[in-house]
Design a protein around this motif. Structure first.
Motif, short mmCIF file in Angstrom:
data_model
loop_
_atom_site.label_atom_id
_atom_site.label_comp_id
_atom_site.label_asym_id
_atom_site.label_seq_id
_atom_site.Cartn_x
_atom_site.Cartn_y
_atom_site.Cartn_z
N SER A 193 33.42 -6.66 -15.92
CA SER A 193 34.80 -6.68 -16.42
C SER A 193 35.79 -6.49 -15.28
CB SER A 193 35.00 -5.59 -17.48
OG SER A 193 34.65 -4.35 -16.94
N ARG A 194 37.08 -6.60 -15.60
CA ARG A 194 38.13 -6.44 -14.59
C ARG A 194 38.40 -4.94 -14.37
NH1 ARG A 194 42.68 -8.17 -16.67
NH2 ARG A 194 41.72 -8.72 -18.64
N VAL A 195 38.40 -4.54 -13.10
CA VAL A 195 38.48 -3.11 -12.78
C VAL A 195 39.82 -2.79 -12.11
CG1 VAL A 195 37.44 -1.25 -11.42
CG2 VAL A 195 35.97 -3.00 -12.46
N LYS A 196 40.42 -1.70 -12.57
CA LYS A 196 41.63 -1.17 -11.94
C LYS A 196 41.27 0.18 -11.32
CE LYS A 196 44.90 -3.15 -15.26
NZ LYS A 196 44.09 -4.28 -15.71
N LEU A 197 41.38 0.27 -9.99
CA LEU A 197 40.94 1.47 -9.29
C LEU A 197 42.10 2.43 -9.06
CD1 LEU A 197 38.48 2.68 -7.63
CD2 LEU A 197 39.48 1.59 -5.65
N VAL A 198 41.83 3.73 -9.27
CA VAL A 198 42.81 4.77 -8.96
C VAL A 198 42.15 5.72 -7.94
CG1 VAL A 198 44.22 6.68 -9.85
CG2 VAL A 198 43.76 4.69 -11.29
N GLY A 199 42.80 5.91 -6.79
CA GLY A 199 42.22 6.80 -5.79
C GLY A 199 43.17 7.00 -4.64
N GLY A 200 42.72 7.78 -3.68
CA GLY A 200 43.54 8.02 -2.49
C GLY A 200 42.65 8.02 -1.25
N VAL A 201 43.08 7.29 -0.23
CA VAL A 201 42.35 7.29 1.04
C VAL A 201 43.32 7.64 2.17
CG1 VAL A 201 40.58 5.62 0.34
CG2 VAL A 201 42.70 4.79 1.38
N GLY A 202 42.79 7.98 3.34
CA GLY A 202 43.62 8.31 4.49
C GLY A 202 43.88 7.08 5.36
N GLU A 203 44.65 7.32 6.41
CA GLU A 203 45.00 6.20 7.31
C GLU A 203 43.78 5.72 8.11
OE1 GLU A 203 47.77 8.80 8.84
OE2 GLU A 203 49.54 7.71 8.16
#
Ligand code: AMP
Length: 299
Positions: free
Chosen positions: A40-50
């Motif tokens: 299915s189509r995925v919407k990702l929620v997250g946080g990464v650094g530089e």
């Protein structure tokens, strides 16, 4: 239908008895998102650094994952390192460096808020609750967790359990949460905390679903070689939820089959380091193993 997935987006350094691989793409949300993207189509929620490598952004994109909810924050990416014992079942966490996850606050883009399926992957329960608060009436919400949150954030976790349809945890975590040695008594107690569906992961021994239609015992795909089981649990729940989001019909009608798809997707994860096994996989490879599991369990 689309599925929203939140969790950690990490760099993992993994040591097994034969190999060592630093700073691979990992995290609960990464494993679950790639697994779900087969269906299915995925919407990702997250946080990464530089410091998050561009090649990993490209890898998410290759799997068609919507990254509008992925924040690139000042600081370093969450880094986890772990070491496996010779049997590949016992794992020791060597280090957890929270980096940007320490201050990460999920902010959902408008087009994420109506996603019908929501997977609250393993991350602090307060962040899982914050995502849920931003959603408009999702159809089916499942949360994953780990022993750490049972130990240090129990009040938030109990609050979350009142608000989800399904909860996924492993057998030792079920014991820790309920203070029950017997898995089936533990299941009963977890239902009383809120979730209508409870799924217990048992590693290479498969998984158990408990829901309104009773129980289902799902096998693990028999693998002769395990390269690296990191993320197998996240791939299992990602595959399961992705399959449900992509299937027609009711949740109850599809859930058993979804468990089998989750189980097979997790087997590909174990065949490579980090996400290398899963990303090499094709939907046809998954279908082939599902048929094999069907033959192995029919009687
Ligand atoms: P699993 O093997 O399914 O337990 O998942 C391993 C994944 O969980 C790795 O990719 C890690 O980056 C991620 N992880 C490790 N520790 C944590 C944590 N405290 N919170 C969320 N994710 C974590």
């Amino acid at each position: 239908m689309s599925i929203l997935i939140v969790g950690t987006t990490a760099l993992d350094s993994i040591k097994t008895p034969t190999q060592e691989n630093p700073r691979l793409l990992g995290g609960s949300a990464s494993h679950a998102a790639v697994a779900a993207s087969f269906f299915s189509r995925v919407k990702l929620v997250g946080g990464v650094g530089e410091d998050f490598p561009k090649k990993y952004i490209a890898l998410y994109r290759k799997h068609g994952i919507d990254l509008a909810g992925l924040q690139i924050l000042p600081g370093r990416t969450f880094h986890w390192s772990g070491e496996y014992e010779i049997n590949m079942n016992n794992r020791r966490t060597l280090a957890t460096e929270l980096g940007v996850i320490e201050t990460f606050q999920p902010k959902l883009p408008d087009h994420y808020r109506g996603a019908p399926f929501v997977l609250l992957g393993n991350i602090a329960p307060a962040l899982q609750l914050s995502v849920l608060d931003q959603m408009k009436k999702p159809k089916f919400v499942v949360a994953d967790s780990m022993d750490l949150w049972i130990n240090i954030a129990l009040a938030d976790l109990l609050e979350l359990l009142k608000r989800v349809d399904g909860f996924v945890l492993n057998d030792s975590e079920a014991g820790l949460l309920t203070k029950e040695d017997n898995l089936f008594r533990a299941l009963k107690k977890i239902h009383h905390l809120g979730p209508k569906y409870v799924i217990i992961k048992k590693g290479s021994h498969g998984s158990i679903l408990s829901g309104p239609k009773g129980m289902f015992i799902c096998p693990a795909y028999p693998l002769h070689t395990v390269e690296d089981p990191t993320g197998a649990g996240d791939s299992f729940v990602g595959g399961l939820m992705g399959y449900l989001a992509g299937a027609r019909g009711s949740i109850d009608a599809n859930l058993r089959r979804a468990m089998v798809y989750g189980s097979v997707t997790a087997s590909f994860c174990c065949e490579g380091f980090g996400l290398n096994g899963t990303t090499k996989t094709k939907r046809t490879d998954i279908e082939k193993r599902v048929k094999e599991l069907e033959k192995l369990t029919r009687f």
